[in-house]
Design a protein around this motif. Structure first.
Motif, PDB file in Angstrom:
ATOM      1  N   GLN A  34       1.077  -0.975  -0.262  1.00 34.75           N
ATOM      2  CA  GLN A  34      -0.022  -0.064  -0.157  1.00 34.75           C
ATOM      3  C   GLN A  34       1.156   1.311   0.389  1.00 34.75           C
ATOM      4  OE1 GLN A  34      -2.071  -1.154   3.377  1.00 34.75           O
ATOM      5  NE2 GLN A  34      -3.776  -0.927   2.178  1.00 34.75           N
ATOM      6  N   THR A  35       2.092   1.028   0.009  1.00 32.65           N
ATOM      7  CA  THR A  35       3.148   2.334   0.522  1.00 32.65           C
ATOM      8  C   THR A  35       3.880   2.413  -0.252  1.00 32.65           C
ATOM      9  OG1 THR A  35       4.578   1.277   1.883  1.00 32.65           O
ATOM     10  CG2 THR A  35       2.180   2.455   3.200  1.00 32.65           C
ATOM     11  N   GLY A  36       3.728   1.530  -1.373  1.00 35.23           N
ATOM     12  CA  GLY A  36       5.179   2.056  -2.489  1.00 35.23           C
ATOM     13  C   GLY A  36       5.994   0.942  -1.819  1.00 35.23           C
ATOM     14  N   GLY A  37       6.934  -0.488  -1.314  1.00 39.01           N
ATOM     15  CA  GLY A  37       7.180  -0.977  -0.538  1.00 39.01           C
ATOM     16  C   GLY A  37       8.082   0.358   0.054  1.00 39.01           C
ATOM     17  N   SER A  38       7.658   1.862   0.859  1.00 42.23           N
ATOM     18  CA  SER A  38       8.101   2.499   1.798  1.00 42.23           C
ATOM     19  C   SER A  38       7.871   1.960   3.233  1.00 42.23           C
ATOM     20  CB  SER A  38       7.968   3.689   1.787  1.00 42.23           C
ATOM     21  OG  SER A  38       7.286   4.098   0.484  1.00 42.23           O
ATOM     22  N   PHE A  39       7.190   1.714   3.739  1.00 46.21           N
ATOM     23  CA  PHE A  39       7.321   1.306   4.914  1.00 46.21           C
ATOM     24  C   PHE A  39       6.032   0.318   5.410  1.00 46.21           C
ATOM     25  CE2 PHE A  39       4.712   4.761   4.320  1.00 46.21           C
ATOM     26  CZ  PHE A  39       3.424   4.594   5.675  1.00 46.21           C
ATOM     27  N   ASN A  40       5.497  -0.084   6.463  1.00 44.47           N
ATOM     28  CA  ASN A  40       4.821  -0.720   6.934  1.00 44.47           C
ATOM     29  C   ASN A  40       4.162  -0.215   8.493  1.00 44.47           C
ATOM     30  OD1 ASN A  40       4.931  -3.285   5.564  1.00 44.47           O
ATOM     31  ND2 ASN A  40       6.075  -4.189   6.364  1.00 44.47           N
ATOM     32  N   LEU A  41       2.858  -0.466   8.242  1.00 42.95           N
ATOM     33  CA  LEU A  41       2.375   0.680   9.477  1.00 42.95           C
ATOM     34  C   LEU A  41       1.311  -0.570  10.706  1.00 42.95           C
ATOM     35  CD1 LEU A  41       2.755   3.005  11.809  1.00 42.95           C
ATOM     36  CD2 LEU A  41       0.489   3.718   9.899  1.00 42.95           C
ATOM     37  N   PHE A  42       1.531  -0.615  11.969  1.00 43.05           N
ATOM     38  CA  PHE A  42       1.441  -1.388  13.215  1.00 43.05           C
ATOM     39  C   PHE A  42       0.349  -0.891  13.894  1.00 43.05           C
ATOM     40  CE2 PHE A  42       4.201  -4.282  10.741  1.00 43.05           C
ATOM     41  CZ  PHE A  42       3.629  -5.053  10.109  1.00 43.05           C
ATOM     42  N   GLU A  43      -0.558  -1.728  14.782  1.00 42.18           N
ATOM     43  CA  GLU A  43      -0.758  -0.908  15.486  1.00 42.18           C
ATOM     44  C   GLU A  43      -0.631  -2.468  16.505  1.00 42.18           C
ATOM     45  OE1 GLU A  43      -4.966   0.448  18.314  1.00 42.18           O
ATOM     46  OE2 GLU A  43      -5.056   0.636  15.727  1.00 42.18           O
ATOM     47  N   VAL A  44      -0.564  -1.899  17.258  1.00 43.40           N
ATOM     48  CA  VAL A  44       0.009  -3.441  19.082  1.00 43.40           C
ATOM     49  C   VAL A  44      -0.412  -2.444  20.125  1.00 43.40           C
ATOM     50  CG1 VAL A  44       1.260  -4.651  19.728  1.00 43.40           C
ATOM     51  CG2 VAL A  44       1.973  -3.930  16.987  1.00 43.40           C
ATOM     52  N   ALA A  45      -1.328  -3.759  20.539  1.00 43.42           N
ATOM     53  CA  ALA A  45      -1.416  -3.939  21.802  1.00 43.42           C
ATOM     54  C   ALA A  45      -0.926  -5.404  22.665  1.00 43.42           C
ATOM     55  CB  ALA A  45      -3.091  -3.991  21.912  1.00 43.42           C
ATOM     56  N   CYS A  46      -0.784  -4.744  23.777  1.00 41.33           N
ATOM     57  CA  CYS A  46       0.374  -5.889  24.790  1.00 41.33           C
ATOM     58  C   CYS A  46      -0.768  -6.083  25.699  1.00 41.33           C
ATOM     59  CB  CYS A  46       1.924  -5.120  24.614  1.00 41.33           C
ATOM     60  SG  CYS A  46       2.082  -5.504  22.888  1.00 41.33           S
ATOM     61  N   PRO A  47      -0.558  -7.460  26.238  1.00 44.06           N
ATOM     62  CA  PRO A  47      -1.268  -7.160  28.191  1.00 44.06           C
ATOM     63  C   PRO A  47       0.349  -6.318  28.860  1.00 44.06           C
ATOM     64  CG  PRO A  47      -0.798  -8.901  27.204  1.00 44.06           C
ATOM     65  CD  PRO A  47      -0.434  -8.591  25.733  1.00 44.06           C
ATOM     66  N   PRO A  48      -0.368  -5.685  30.394  1.00 43.82           N
ATOM     67  CA  PRO A  48       0.897  -6.045  31.065  1.00 43.82           C
ATOM     68  C   PRO A  48       2.190  -7.058  31.211  1.00 43.82           C
ATOM     69  CG  PRO A  48      -1.192  -5.525  32.232  1.00 43.82           C
ATOM     70  CD  PRO A  48      -1.498  -5.861  30.939  1.00 43.82           C
ATOM     71  N   ASP A  49       3.490  -6.743  31.259  1.00 41.67           N
ATOM     72  CA  ASP A  49       4.475  -6.989  31.678  1.00 41.67           C
ATOM     73  C   ASP A  49       4.770  -8.469  30.229  1.00 41.67           C
ATOM     74  OD1 ASP A  49       5.376  -6.151  33.732  1.00 41.67           O
ATOM     75  OD2 ASP A  49       3.679  -7.684  34.726  1.00 41.67           O
TER      76      ASP A  49
END
Length: 84
Positions: A34-49
């Motif tokens: 989608q970005t012409g090979g420039s980058f990836n973008l992720f939204e990441v949610a992690c539990p505590p610890d």
């Protein structure tokens, strides 16, 4: 300079392709296609610890923006903590 065509779009919080990876929730916001090979973008949610196995990026640049909580990262032997 690389020329590519992209189609604008908007994704809200927790929108995008969803997957579970190593116990974290991941929403894919933009792929390299989608970005012409420039980058990836992720939204990441992690539990505590939460912790991942060692992951080294030899050829990619990585940007991290912490929205809530804290995240500890390592640059070689140097330890950095990102806080909100």
């Amino acid at each position: 300079m690389r020329s590519f065509q992209t189609k604008p779009y908007v994704l809200d919080n927790e929108e995008g392709q969803f997957l579970q990876a190593l116990g974290a929730s991941v929403f894919i916001k933009a792929t390299s296609e989608q970005t012409g090979g420039s980058f990836n973008l992720f939204e990441v949610a992690c539990p505590p610890d939460y912790a991942t196995p060692l992951l080294i990026h030899y050829t990619q640049d990585v940007a991290v923006y912490v929205l809530e909580g804290a995240l500890t990262l390592f640059w070689g032997i140097e330890k950095k903590k990102a806080l909100t």
